[in-house]
Write a protein that holds these residues in place. Structure first.
Motif, short mmCIF file in Angstrom:
data_model
loop_
_atom_site.label_atom_id
_atom_site.label_comp_id
_atom_site.label_asym_id
_atom_site.label_seq_id
_atom_site.Cartn_x
_atom_site.Cartn_y
_atom_site.Cartn_z
N ARG A 14 3.55 3.20 -11.36
CA ARG A 14 2.15 3.06 -10.95
C ARG A 14 1.22 3.53 -12.06
NH1 ARG A 14 0.21 7.53 -7.21
NH2 ARG A 14 0.49 8.52 -9.25
N GLN A 16 -1.53 1.25 -13.96
CA GLN A 16 -2.97 1.56 -13.90
C GLN A 16 -3.52 1.70 -15.31
OE1 GLN A 16 -3.16 4.92 -11.10
NE2 GLN A 16 -4.46 3.64 -9.81
N ILE A 29 -4.20 -2.71 -14.32
CA ILE A 29 -3.92 -3.36 -13.04
C ILE A 29 -4.71 -2.66 -11.94
CG2 ILE A 29 -2.09 -3.79 -11.34
CD1 ILE A 29 -2.07 -5.56 -13.90
N GLU A 30 -5.47 -3.44 -11.17
CA GLU A 30 -6.43 -2.83 -10.25
C GLU A 30 -6.02 -2.86 -8.80
OE1 GLU A 30 -10.13 -4.85 -11.71
OE2 GLU A 30 -10.63 -2.75 -12.12
N GLY A 31 -4.85 -3.43 -8.52
CA GLY A 31 -4.40 -3.42 -7.13
C GLY A 31 -2.92 -3.68 -7.03
N MET A 32 -2.29 -3.08 -6.05
CA MET A 32 -0.87 -3.36 -5.78
C MET A 32 -0.55 -2.88 -4.39
SD MET A 32 1.11 -0.46 -8.03
CE MET A 32 0.02 -0.63 -9.43
N THR A 33 0.55 -3.40 -3.86
CA THR A 33 1.04 -2.95 -2.55
C THR A 33 2.43 -2.38 -2.72
OG1 THR A 33 -0.21 -4.66 -1.40
CG2 THR A 33 1.63 -3.70 -0.20
N GLU A 92 4.34 -5.14 -4.91
CA GLU A 92 3.78 -6.50 -4.92
C GLU A 92 2.47 -6.45 -5.71
OE1 GLU A 92 4.97 -8.33 -0.63
OE2 GLU A 92 3.82 -6.50 -0.63
N ILE A 93 2.38 -7.32 -6.71
CA ILE A 93 1.21 -7.30 -7.60
C ILE A 93 0.81 -8.74 -7.91
CG2 ILE A 93 0.26 -6.41 -9.76
CD1 ILE A 93 2.81 -4.59 -9.89
N ARG A 147 -10.82 -12.42 -1.78
CA ARG A 147 -11.28 -11.08 -1.40
C ARG A 147 -12.08 -11.25 -0.11
NH1 ARG A 147 -13.18 -9.26 -5.87
NH2 ARG A 147 -11.49 -7.80 -6.30
N ARG A 162 -13.97 -9.35 1.81
CA ARG A 162 -15.34 -8.83 1.96
C ARG A 162 -16.37 -9.73 1.31
NH1 ARG A 162 -18.56 -5.76 -1.39
NH2 ARG A 162 -16.84 -5.45 -2.88
N LEU A 199 -8.79 -10.96 -7.83
CA LEU A 199 -7.67 -10.10 -8.20
C LEU A 199 -8.14 -8.68 -8.51
CD1 LEU A 199 -5.56 -12.51 -10.41
CD2 LEU A 199 -5.31 -12.00 -7.98
#
Ligand SMILES: Nc1ncnc2c1ncn2[C@@H]1O[C@H](COP(=O)(O)OP(=O)(O)OP(=O)(O)O)[C@@H](O)[C@H]1O
Ligand SMILES: [Mg+2]
Length: 112
Positions: free
Chosen positions: A17, A21, A25-29, A62-63, A101, A103, A112
């Motif tokens: 992680r 970062q 990379i700005e998001g992952m699960t 997951e990315i 996204r 929102r 992304l």
């Protein structure tokens, strides 16, 4: 866009992680999963019976990334997660058709 699914050893989650970062990379699960590879999770004995396949705890990442980021992300995960022992994990790369996204309504690369 690509969707990267990686199975890694749980103790490698934090260093992977952090490296991702650092690479922007700005998001992952992340999920706690159980699985086996070709050693079938190593045979074990339980109540006198041998069970040939056991599930070993792993972390699933997951990315979603842009096409031109995918290679770098795979390299980072592989390099940081490698211990040179069995069970280090696997990385799968899938084509990603669309992203949204919720929102903002941003789509695809903007999402992304
Ligand atoms: N073909 C597969 N499909 C889905 N998940 C898999 C597959 N192979 C491995 N995995 C997942 O990856 C985890 C780690 O697999 P592992 O690294 O042991 O693979 P391997 O092929 O046995 O390689 P090694 O010989 O290095 O152990 C498994 O516990 C499972 O969660
Ligand atoms: Mg294995």
């Amino acid at each position: 866009m690509k969707f990267i699914i990686a199975y890694i050893k749980p103790f490698k989650l934090e260093p992977v992680r952090d490296a991702l970062q650092e690479a922007g990379i700005e998001g992952m699960t992340v999920s706690e999963v159980r699985g086996f590879g070709r050693q079938k999770g190593q045979p074990v004995f339980y109540r006198g019976a041998e069970y040939n396949t056991t599930f070993v705890p792993k972390i699933k990442l997951e990315i979603a990334v842009a096409d031109d980021q995918a290679h770098g992300v795979v390299e980072i995960i592989a390099n940081v997660a490698r211990t040179d022992s069995i069970g280090d994990g696997k990385i799968f790369v899938l084509d990603l058709e669309s992203a949204l996204r919720i929102r903002t309504g941003d789509t695809d690369h903007d999402a992304l």
